[in-house]
Scaffold this active site. Sequence first.
Site, PDB file in Angstrom:
ATOM      1  N   LYS A   1       0.749  -1.220  -0.118  1.00  0.00           N
ATOM      2  CA  LYS A   1       0.083  -0.082  -0.082  1.00  0.00           C
ATOM      3  C   LYS A   1       0.809   1.257   0.018  1.00  0.00           C
ATOM      4  O   LYS A   1       1.451   1.523   0.915  1.00  0.00           O
ATOM      5  CB  LYS A   1      -1.143   0.122   1.220  1.00  0.00           C
TER       6      LYS A   1
ATOM      7  N   CYS B   1      13.756  10.307   6.313  1.00  0.00           N
ATOM      8  CA  CYS B   1      13.296  10.208   7.980  1.00  0.00           C
ATOM      9  C   CYS B   1      14.675  10.358   8.446  1.00  0.00           C
ATOM     10  O   CYS B   1      14.762  10.556   9.750  1.00  0.00           O
ATOM     11  CB  CYS B   1      13.282   8.613   7.715  1.00  0.00           C
TER      12      CYS B   1
ATOM     13  N   GLU C   1       9.676  15.452  15.154  1.00  0.00           N
ATOM     14  CA  GLU C   1       9.999  15.319  13.781  1.00  0.00           C
ATOM     15  C   GLU C   1       9.027  16.360  12.874  1.00  0.00           C
ATOM     16  O   GLU C   1       7.861  16.175  12.735  1.00  0.00           O
ATOM     17  CB  GLU C   1       9.784  13.814  13.282  1.00  0.00           C
TER      18      GLU C   1
ATOM     19  N   GLU D   1      10.531   1.127  10.195  1.00  0.00           N
ATOM     20  CA  GLU D   1      11.498   2.006   9.835  1.00  0.00           C
ATOM     21  C   GLU D   1      10.769   3.160  10.053  1.00  0.00           C
ATOM     22  O   GLU D   1       9.821   3.719   9.241  1.00  0.00           O
ATOM     23  CB  GLU D   1      12.075   1.824   8.445  1.00  0.00           C
TER      24      GLU D   1
END
Length: 496
Positions: free
Chosen positions: A194, A303, A400, A269
């Site tokens: 997905k 990331c 983040e 992750e």
Amino acid sequence: MSANMQVDSSVRAFLGRRLGHFIDGAMVEGEGQPVAVYDPSTGEVLAKVPDATKGEVDRAVASARRALEGDWSRLRPADRERILIRLSELIEAHGEELAQLETLNQGKSIALSRMLEVGHSVEFCRYMAGWATKIEGTTIDVSIPIPPGTRYRAMTLREPVGVVGAIVPWNFPLIMAVWKITPALACGCTVVLKPAEETPLTALRLAELCMEAGVPPGVVNVITGNGASAGAALASHPGIDKVAFTGSTEVGRKIGHAAVDNMTRFSLELGGKSPVIMLDDVPTEMAVGGSAMAIFFNQGQVCTAGSRLYVHKKAFDQVVNGLAAAAGSMPIGPGLDPNNQVNPLVSARQRDRVCSYIEQGLSAGARAVTGGKASPRPGYFVEPTVLVDVDHSMSVVREEIFGPVVVAMPFDDLDEVARRANDSEYGLGASIWSNDLGKVMTLVPKIKAGTVWVNTHNMIDPAMPFGGFKQSGYGREMGRAAIDLYTETKSVCIAY
Ligand code: NAP
Ligand code: MG
């Protein structure tokens, strides 16, 4: 579609098609609500894809199960290797089409799409092809004492983990799809992928290229749509054997819970808030170039983005001013023009999220040396932003942001900077910049991060394990570690 750009006819043809899920070897129309896919440089709708229904997720998983138990399981490792090599050649041959599609959909520079989305995908696929023929177990001389006189020999087999549910984000859409699909195929697994709702296009095209490469129908399936519906249905599906996720820590936690409920294997992750540490011997030019690359690459939607910059106090003003000048001088505009170094963020939502972080920072007392707001032009652009006068109590330092925003702080000594670098719930990446080997090697073991770069940042390689400490993830991708993720160990114990 962005103005002033020659888009290849293959890209126009793909965008002109009625897009759906890719199940059992063919594009199928979906019954769910259409989800609009945008060109982030203009805000115009590029295409529509369906939001997968529960029934469609069931069909995709069933198709992957049938394929796992069918011809795919009977192929020799060398056949899987040959198919993956052919896939890498097809990605390369269709490189310009894929790169343009990615830039139109994700917003990033066409130069990055060509070099990374396509270039790295080709290399990664070829690297994983090689693993198909190199998966090995062990033989073990066991010491079982009963019944007396019986001799034993044990061995381990590495078997495919089975049907893999892969859920990926929008920052590197093609790479993310390749990172999940190719190690799974090398190990003999089948996949339901997905992609992010924002960026489904290259994943769908990749599924078609898989068929062209000789991947049997059902081995690679793609379902499009929203995370909360399609993604959650896939992650909690009892018919998958493993879920491989890349994305935010918040969603990763949900995926992990759903997986454990079914004892589905999982790897995560997740997010990061990676520190960049500039020691006092780094030439200013190198410190400025390095810290700019660490945060502004892909508009900070990385990331491992170097979003916390620690500069030795002797050099702090010089480096911050240099970084601000570099940020302020980068040409801004659509990614299809390779001269533009500042490209749009992926979505209006992400632009607003990034701007709301900047506002939180400013109202908590931070100061923007450059940037600090969205660009007034159409599309989802945010000015590259350097914030100073910040501390570890602020959300801009702790959370983040996933945008072109760096917080810069001075430091005095190594112990202090190690402590502050580790003062984060995340532990994905970090970089240390210095040619003083003694200092570098003192810091490396102190830093809690899955990857520590020295005099570079954000560099990855298919052979180098990648993943996070702490809230940044669970498991390692790439290299031999990836093979462990997509296989189960079976012990075979023989009495004779
Ligand atoms: P996200 O919500 O973590 O999305 C990642 C993937 O998970 C997407 O395919 C998403 O689908 C899917 N998803 C969302 N909710 C789900 C659920 N309940 N069950 C199963 N799958 C689900 O990330 P995002 O919304 O794209 O971005 C939000 C923030 O996450 C970013 O601002 C950034 O801070 C962080 N992020 C981090 C990374 C990273 O690599 N570290 C990557 C992306 C985002 P939809 O796209 O359809 O919602
Ligand atoms: Mg999302």
